[in-house]
Write a protein that holds these residues in place. Sequence first.
Motif, PDB file in Angstrom:
ATOM      1  N   ILE A 159       2.077   3.289  -2.841  1.00 35.43           N
ATOM      2  CA  ILE A 159       1.775   4.383  -4.004  1.00 35.43           C
ATOM      3  C   ILE A 159       0.693   5.204  -3.434  1.00 35.43           C
ATOM      4  O   ILE A 159      -0.224   5.035  -2.882  1.00 35.43           O
ATOM      5  N   PRO A 160       1.140   6.846  -3.817  1.00 34.06           N
ATOM      6  CA  PRO A 160       0.108   7.583  -3.013  1.00 34.06           C
ATOM      7  C   PRO A 160      -1.026   8.006  -3.835  1.00 34.06           C
ATOM      8  O   PRO A 160      -0.664   7.584  -5.210  1.00 34.06           O
ATOM      9  N   GLU A 161      -1.958   8.656  -3.378  1.00 33.02           N
ATOM     10  CA  GLU A 161      -2.985   9.119  -4.280  1.00 33.02           C
ATOM     11  C   GLU A 161      -2.669  10.405  -4.897  1.00 33.02           C
ATOM     12  O   GLU A 161      -1.853  10.971  -4.402  1.00 33.02           O
ATOM     13  N   PRO A 162      -3.027  11.026  -6.184  1.00 31.42           N
ATOM     14  CA  PRO A 162      -4.085  10.394  -6.838  1.00 31.42           C
ATOM     15  C   PRO A 162      -3.489   9.042  -7.910  1.00 31.42           C
ATOM     16  O   PRO A 162      -4.503   8.553  -8.508  1.00 31.42           O
ATOM     17  N   ALA A 163      -2.310   9.196  -7.822  1.00 31.04           N
ATOM     18  CA  ALA A 163      -1.622   7.726  -8.756  1.00 31.04           C
ATOM     19  C   ALA A 163      -2.462   6.440  -8.505  1.00 31.04           C
ATOM     20  O   ALA A 163      -2.796   5.849  -9.405  1.00 31.04           O
ATOM     21  N   TYR A 164      -2.281   6.068  -7.164  1.00 32.20           N
ATOM     22  CA  TYR A 164      -3.118   4.858  -7.031  1.00 32.20           C
ATOM     23  C   TYR A 164      -4.423   4.678  -7.508  1.00 32.20           C
ATOM     24  O   TYR A 164      -4.639   3.418  -8.074  1.00 32.20           O
TER      25      TYR A 164
END
Length: 128
Positions: free
Chosen positions: A103-108
């Motif tokens: 899961i990538p940032e900024p979602a993480y």
Amino acid sequence: MSDNIPTVYTQIGDLGFKRLAAAFYRRIGQDAILNEVYPKQDRAGAERRLQMFLVQYFGGPGQYSEERGHPRLRLRHQPFQIGQAERDSWVAAMLASMDEVGIPEPAYTTMRDYFQNASTFLLNAVTL
Ligand code: HEM
């Protein structure tokens, strides 16, 4: 949510949530504490309900509520004993699943903060 902040759903899509729920449920089967708490009869169905809930919560289609009604998470978790050990195992399995899926940032960060807070809110078997 503000129009110019993309939702988690926009960022990771249906596929991201599908892969996350699958990774998480695989870990439940491998975790002594979680495997004990989770009923064994319909894990595929439960995986799908978690996936639909997360899609809806993080800005995607509202299929969860169409099928299940209002989430009422505290009420729905009442039948299960959730103490600190269960809560911590849940969060650890979810964070490991997010890492596994990438899961990538900024979602993480948004998701991690939600999972940490919401799982604390679901504690219902606290020993003082
Ligand atoms: C951020 C924290 C959490 C979220 C968002 C979450 C979300 C959900 C959702 C959406 C469901 C399905 C509800 C339905 O029937 O429609 C569910 C079921 C369940 N959750 Fe959680 N949960 C969280 C934390 C926990 C924790 C800490 C535990 C205990 C270790 C737990 C144990 C369970 C169990 C046993 C079920 C029933 C699974 C089944 O139907 O077989 N959850 N959860």
